[in-house]
Design an enzyme around this catalytic site. Structure first.
Site, short mmCIF file in Angstrom:
data_model
loop_
_atom_site.label_atom_id
_atom_site.label_comp_id
_atom_site.label_asym_id
_atom_site.label_seq_id
_atom_site.Cartn_x
_atom_site.Cartn_y
_atom_site.Cartn_z
N LYS A 1 18.57 41.42 58.39
CA LYS A 1 17.54 42.41 58.05
C LYS A 1 17.71 43.70 58.85
O LYS A 1 17.39 44.78 58.35
CB LYS A 1 16.14 41.84 58.31
CG LYS A 1 15.67 40.88 57.24
CD LYS A 1 14.16 40.79 57.28
CE LYS A 1 13.61 39.96 56.13
NZ LYS A 1 12.15 39.88 56.18
N LYS B 1 21.67 35.17 47.88
CA LYS B 1 20.44 34.48 47.46
C LYS B 1 19.56 35.43 46.64
O LYS B 1 19.58 36.64 46.83
CB LYS B 1 19.71 33.88 48.66
CG LYS B 1 18.77 34.79 49.36
CD LYS B 1 17.83 34.04 50.32
CE LYS B 1 16.92 35.13 50.92
NZ LYS B 1 15.81 34.70 51.68
N LYS C 1 13.51 39.19 46.76
CA LYS C 1 12.65 40.27 46.28
C LYS C 1 13.12 41.61 46.79
O LYS C 1 12.70 42.65 46.28
CB LYS C 1 11.18 40.01 46.63
CG LYS C 1 10.89 39.73 48.08
CD LYS C 1 9.43 39.27 48.24
CE LYS C 1 9.27 38.25 49.33
NZ LYS C 1 8.14 37.37 49.15
P1 AMP Z 1 10.08 34.99 51.74
O1 AMP Z 1 9.91 35.53 50.36
O2 AMP Z 1 11.35 35.43 52.38
O3 AMP Z 1 8.85 35.14 52.59
O4 AMP Z 1 10.29 33.42 51.54
C1 AMP Z 1 9.21 32.55 51.27
C2 AMP Z 1 9.69 31.14 51.00
O5 AMP Z 1 10.49 31.11 49.82
C3 AMP Z 1 10.55 30.55 52.11
O6 AMP Z 1 10.26 29.16 52.23
C4 AMP Z 1 11.94 30.75 51.61
O7 AMP Z 1 12.85 29.80 52.13
C5 AMP Z 1 11.76 30.55 50.11
N1 AMP Z 1 12.77 31.31 49.36
C6 AMP Z 1 12.91 32.66 49.31
N2 AMP Z 1 13.97 33.00 48.54
C7 AMP Z 1 14.52 31.83 48.11
C8 AMP Z 1 15.63 31.49 47.26
N3 AMP Z 1 16.39 32.44 46.73
N4 AMP Z 1 15.89 30.19 47.03
C9 AMP Z 1 15.10 29.21 47.57
N5 AMP Z 1 14.04 29.45 48.36
C10 AMP Z 1 13.74 30.74 48.63
#
Ligand code: AMP
Ligand code: TRP
Length: 338
Positions: free
Chosen positions: A118, A201, A204
């Site tokens: 990041k 991956k 968003k």
């Molecule tokens: P974040 O949007 O980064 O706050 O992620 C929130 C949750 O979603 C966390 O548990 C991440 O591990 C999961 N997550 C985010 N992106 C992915 C993805 N591409 N595949 C699987 N899990 C995800």
């Protein structure tokens, strides 16, 4: 020393720093929903304090926090079964994070790959909060003495750090106060990949909207993104081994399996031998049938955010019944005069 037994308790959080993606849904939220009906107390959180480790426009942050809450509820998280909160309304998270800033070591934090990703090339310009992010995350979890944390694969390193912080605190103060939390990284889609690049991956924050499916995308947009998803020219294999060197094909099959609550082997038994021209419409139809009820319920909830605000206020009250005594006890252990 006797080992205390902790109440089986689940905590997890998602940042309200943009819309929800299919990655969030399959990697995290689906598991949050199923754990409500297992033998756990469940607490789910919009981590607004984490979101501001990188710049957030205030109006967007407010909107995204409510939209994330709507996404949780629309996906099946019930405010009757789970405590639903936004982090900043439960001040004990940030208070415990300060103590953990004094437990965690610089060397541990410097190894965190999410910070490196990041902060990018210009780490000197990153906020101090971005560097300290994992100590706040450990506090989110441990302020509830949570025993289990469902997350996607990318959060594994942060959960190891959470265990290190708990263990060092317990050791330094000679107590058995914080549990060593278990990560729960399960399912066919713990790492959903970008639709444009099978080595990245789904996120968003990817500049390309075509790389992801947003929970608010309409049926046409979902179908179009799947139709355009990067693939290879070969037919689908009949067994999982056949996906080994085909990241884009593997990703689409994993998504199908996770959406349909099937194993990859089961999916390939049905679709093995098909070309993508045949498989993609099936996947699009499945995705639309699972996601469109969620997005329409999100839209309904967002039309009157006062209901969401009430749910979060009530959640914060319930949460503080758990967090206030744990913070008090922590201060006592550390030696703060009360
Ligand atoms: P974040 O949007 O980064 O706050 O992620 C929130 C949750 O979603 C966390 O548990 C991440 O591990 C999961 N997550 C985010 N992106 C992915 C993805 N591409 N595949 C699987 N899990 C995800
Ligand atoms: N760091 C997590 C992410 O980026 C979000 C998060 C913050 C979290 N606190 C948490 C996840 C506590 C699980 C438990 O996805």
């Amino acid at each position: 020393m006797t080992t205390p037994t902790f109440t089986p308790r689940v905590f997890s959080g998602i940042q309200p720093s943009g819309g929800l993606t299919l990655g969030n849904y399959l990697g995290a939220i689906k598991r949050f929903v199923s754990m409500q009906d297992e033998a756990f107390e469940t607490i789910y959180c919009m981590v607004d304090l984490h979101a501001i480790t990188v710049w957030q426009d205030p109006a967007d942050l407010r909107r995204n926090t409510r939209e994330l809450a709507a996404g949780f509820i629309a996906s099946g998280i019930s405010p009757e079964k789970s405590i639903l909160i936004n982090q900043s309304q439960v001040p004990e998270h940030a208070q415990l994070a300060w103590i953990f800033n004094c437990v965690a070591r610089m060397g541990w934090m410097k190894r965190m790959t999410q910070f490196k990703d990041k902060a990018g090339k210009n780490a000197e310009a990153a906020s101090l909060g971005l560097f300290g992010y994992p100590a706040l995350m450990a506090a989110d979890i441990l302020i509830y003495h949570a025993t289990h944390v469902p997350v996607g694969e990318d959060q594994k390193q942060h959960l190891e750090l959470t265990r290190d912080i708990a263990a060092k605190f317990n050791h330094d103060y000679d107590v058995d106060f914080f549990p060593l939390t278990e990560p729960v990284i399960e399912g066919a889609a713990t790492r959903v990949m970008s639709l444009r690049d099978g080595s990245k991956k789904m996120s968003k924050s990817d500049p390309s909207d075509a790389s992801r499916i947003n929970m608010t995308d309409d049926a046409d947009t979902i179908a179009k993104k799947i139709r355009k998803a990067k693939t290879d020219p070969d037919a689908l294999p009949s067994e999982a081994e056949g996906l080994a060197d085909r990241p884009e094909a593997r990703n689409l099959v994993n998504i199908y399996a996770a959406l349909n609550d099937q194993s990859v082997a089961e999916v390939l038994r049905d679709v093995g031998g098909q070309q993508f021209g045949a498989f993609k419409p099936l996947l699009a139809e499945l995705a639309v049938s699972k996601l469109s009820p969620i997005s329409s319920e999100m839209a309904r909830l967002m039309a009157d955010p006062s209901e969401i605000d009430q749910i979060l206020k009530r959640g914060a009250r319930q949460a503080r019944d758990i967090t206030a005594p744990i913070l008090e006890k922590t201060y006592e252990i550390v030696g703060m005069v009360r």
